[in-house]
Scaffold this motif. Structure first.
Motif, PDB file in Angstrom:
ATOM      1  N   MET A 241      13.801  29.863  38.795  1.00  0.00           N
ATOM      2  CA  MET A 241      14.853  30.050  39.729  1.00  0.00           C
ATOM      3  C   MET A 241      16.188  29.906  39.010  1.00  0.00           C
ATOM      4  O   MET A 241      16.397  28.974  38.263  1.00  0.00           O
ATOM      5  CB  MET A 241      14.733  28.976  40.801  1.00  0.00           C
ATOM      6  CG  MET A 241      14.933  29.524  42.152  1.00  0.00           C
ATOM      7  SD  MET A 241      14.281  28.350  43.339  1.00  0.00           S
ATOM      8  CE  MET A 241      15.552  28.400  44.449  1.00  0.00           C
ATOM      9  N   THR A 242      17.083  30.797  39.287  1.00  0.00           N
ATOM     10  CA  THR A 242      18.398  30.722  38.633  1.00  0.00           C
ATOM     11  C   THR A 242      19.432  30.201  39.617  1.00  0.00           C
ATOM     12  O   THR A 242      19.274  30.294  40.830  1.00  0.00           O
ATOM     13  CB  THR A 242      18.823  32.112  38.122  1.00  0.00           C
ATOM     14  OG1 THR A 242      19.005  32.951  39.262  1.00  0.00           O
ATOM     15  CG2 THR A 242      17.772  32.700  37.198  1.00  0.00           C
ATOM     16  N   ASP A 243      20.466  29.672  39.063  1.00  0.00           N
ATOM     17  CA  ASP A 243      21.565  29.157  39.889  1.00  0.00           C
ATOM     18  C   ASP A 243      22.698  30.170  40.020  1.00  0.00           C
ATOM     19  O   ASP A 243      23.798  29.821  40.436  1.00  0.00           O
ATOM     20  CB  ASP A 243      22.120  27.872  39.281  1.00  0.00           C
ATOM     21  CG  ASP A 243      21.116  26.728  39.406  1.00  0.00           C
ATOM     22  OD1 ASP A 243      20.302  26.780  40.344  1.00  0.00           O
ATOM     23  OD2 ASP A 243      21.169  25.815  38.574  1.00  0.00           O
ATOM     24  N   ASP A 244      22.433  31.401  39.645  1.00  0.00           N
ATOM     25  CA  ASP A 244      23.474  32.428  39.728  1.00  0.00           C
ATOM     26  C   ASP A 244      23.690  32.833  41.185  1.00  0.00           C
ATOM     27  O   ASP A 244      22.754  33.120  41.925  1.00  0.00           O
ATOM     28  CB  ASP A 244      23.095  33.661  38.918  1.00  0.00           C
ATOM     29  CG  ASP A 244      23.058  33.370  37.422  1.00  0.00           C
ATOM     30  OD1 ASP A 244      23.763  32.429  37.007  1.00  0.00           O
ATOM     31  OD2 ASP A 244      22.337  34.077  36.707  1.00  0.00           O
ATOM     32  N   ILE A 245      24.935  32.849  41.570  1.00  0.00           N
ATOM     33  CA  ILE A 245      25.288  33.281  42.925  1.00  0.00           C
ATOM     34  C   ILE A 245      25.693  34.743  42.836  1.00  0.00           C
ATOM     35  O   ILE A 245      26.525  35.112  42.007  1.00  0.00           O
ATOM     36  CB  ILE A 245      26.449  32.432  43.476  1.00  0.00           C
ATOM     37  CG1 ILE A 245      26.025  30.966  43.554  1.00  0.00           C
ATOM     38  CG2 ILE A 245      26.899  32.939  44.830  1.00  0.00           C
ATOM     39  CD1 ILE A 245      27.145  30.028  43.925  1.00  0.00           C
ATOM     40  N   PRO A 246      25.119  35.588  43.664  1.00  0.00           N
ATOM     41  CA  PRO A 246      25.493  37.002  43.590  1.00  0.00           C
ATOM     42  C   PRO A 246      26.954  37.193  43.987  1.00  0.00           C
ATOM     43  O   PRO A 246      27.496  36.458  44.819  1.00  0.00           O
ATOM     44  CB  PRO A 246      24.552  37.678  44.588  1.00  0.00           C
ATOM     45  CG  PRO A 246      24.067  36.593  45.474  1.00  0.00           C
ATOM     46  CD  PRO A 246      24.145  35.325  44.693  1.00  0.00           C
ATOM     47  N   GLU A 247      27.568  38.177  43.382  1.00  0.00           N
ATOM     48  CA  GLU A 247      28.967  38.452  43.673  1.00  0.00           C
ATOM     49  C   GLU A 247      29.104  39.063  45.056  1.00  0.00           C
ATOM     50  O   GLU A 247      28.242  39.810  45.509  1.00  0.00           O
ATOM     51  CB  GLU A 247      29.533  39.417  42.629  1.00  0.00           C
ATOM     52  CG  GLU A 247      29.665  38.812  41.258  1.00  0.00           C
ATOM     53  CD  GLU A 247      30.351  39.769  40.292  1.00  0.00           C
ATOM     54  OE1 GLU A 247      31.131  40.602  40.749  1.00  0.00           O
ATOM     55  OE2 GLU A 247      30.084  39.662  39.095  1.00  0.00           O
ATOM     56  N   ARG A 248      30.189  38.716  45.695  1.00  0.00           N
ATOM     57  CA  ARG A 248      30.466  39.285  47.013  1.00  0.00           C
ATOM     58  C   ARG A 248      31.105  40.657  46.841  1.00  0.00           C
ATOM     59  O   ARG A 248      31.895  40.875  45.926  1.00  0.00           O
ATOM     60  CB  ARG A 248      31.428  38.386  47.780  1.00  0.00           C
ATOM     61  CG  ARG A 248      30.829  37.033  48.083  1.00  0.00           C
ATOM     62  CD  ARG A 248      31.784  36.173  48.834  1.00  0.00           C
ATOM     63  NE  ARG A 248      31.991  36.773  50.149  1.00  0.00           N
ATOM     64  CZ  ARG A 248      32.870  36.324  51.025  1.00  0.00           C
ATOM     65  NH1 ARG A 248      33.625  35.314  50.715  1.00  0.00           N
ATOM     66  NH2 ARG A 248      32.995  36.887  52.199  1.00  0.00           N
ATOM     67  N   PRO A 249      30.784  41.566  47.717  1.00  0.00           N
ATOM     68  CA  PRO A 249      31.424  42.872  47.625  1.00  0.00           C
ATOM     69  C   PRO A 249      32.909  42.750  47.972  1.00  0.00           C
ATOM     70  O   PRO A 249      33.295  41.880  48.760  1.00  0.00           O
ATOM     71  CB  PRO A 249      30.679  43.718  48.661  1.00  0.00           C
ATOM     72  CG  PRO A 249      30.069  42.749  49.594  1.00  0.00           C
ATOM     73  CD  PRO A 249      29.832  41.491  48.810  1.00  0.00           C
ATOM     74  N   PRO A 250      33.727  43.590  47.414  1.00  0.00           N
ATOM     75  CA  PRO A 250      35.166  43.497  47.718  1.00  0.00           C
ATOM     76  C   PRO A 250      35.432  43.851  49.179  1.00  0.00           C
ATOM     77  O   PRO A 250      34.820  44.750  49.738  1.00  0.00           O
ATOM     78  CB  PRO A 250      35.787  44.519  46.775  1.00  0.00           C
ATOM     79  CG  PRO A 250      34.695  45.458  46.427  1.00  0.00           C
ATOM     80  CD  PRO A 250      33.423  44.663  46.488  1.00  0.00           C
ATOM     81  N   SER A 251      36.327  43.108  49.794  1.00  0.00           N
ATOM     82  CA  SER A 251      36.640  43.355  51.208  1.00  0.00           C
ATOM     83  C   SER A 251      37.783  44.339  51.387  1.00  0.00           C
ATOM     84  O   SER A 251      38.097  44.709  52.509  1.00  0.00           O
ATOM     85  CB  SER A 251      36.989  42.033  51.900  1.00  0.00           C
ATOM     86  OG  SER A 251      38.118  41.456  51.281  1.00  0.00           O
ATOM     87  N   SER A 252      38.376  44.761  50.291  1.00  0.00           N
ATOM     88  CA  SER A 252      39.504  45.677  50.415  1.00  0.00           C
ATOM     89  C   SER A 252      39.071  47.025  50.988  1.00  0.00           C
ATOM     90  O   SER A 252      39.860  47.700  51.644  1.00  0.00           O
ATOM     91  CB  SER A 252      40.192  45.881  49.059  1.00  0.00           C
ATOM     92  OG  SER A 252      39.297  46.494  48.151  1.00  0.00           O
ATOM     93  N   GLY A 253      37.819  47.415  50.760  1.00  0.00           N
ATOM     94  CA  GLY A 253      37.336  48.667  51.320  1.00  0.00           C
ATOM     95  C   GLY A 253      37.302  48.637  52.834  1.00  0.00           C
ATOM     96  O   GLY A 253      37.657  49.607  53.509  1.00  0.00           O
TER      97      GLY A 253
END
Length: 96
Positions: A1-13
């Motif tokens: 298991m990794t502790d990497d948090i997925p990136e959030r998509p940009p909300s500017s779109g």
């Protein structure tokens, strides 16, 4: 298991798709126009003097009504922006 948090998509779109900057500009103009109109009608007594005289401590009537005009402009701008953004979201949902 990794502790990497997925990136959030940009909300500017989403902001651009809902035309929020345009809606905020229209709301700001509508709020300022309404507040200036109400301020001028009340302070300059464009429809004649109002019945009864009141005391306005500190700022005088012009100062108090200027503060109220700012509140009216802010509230109107927020309301118009929210309504236009909801309409944009509804139209966008119909396209999808």
């Amino acid at each position: 298991m990794t502790d990497d948090i997925p990136e959030r998509p940009p909300s500017s779109g989403l902001v651009q798709a809902l035309n929020v900057p345009r809606n905020a500009g229209i709301g700001l103009v509508a709020g300022v126009v309404l507040a200036v109109s109400a301020y001028l009608v009340r302070v300059l007594e464009l429809f004649g003097p109002f019945a009864g005289t009141r005391q306005y401590p500190g700022l005088g009537p012009e100062g108090w009504f200027l503060i109220l005009a700012f509140v009216l402009a802010s509230a109107t701008a927020l309301l118009v922006t929210a309504v236009l953004t909801i309409v944009s979201a509804y139209r966008l949902s119909k396209e999808v």
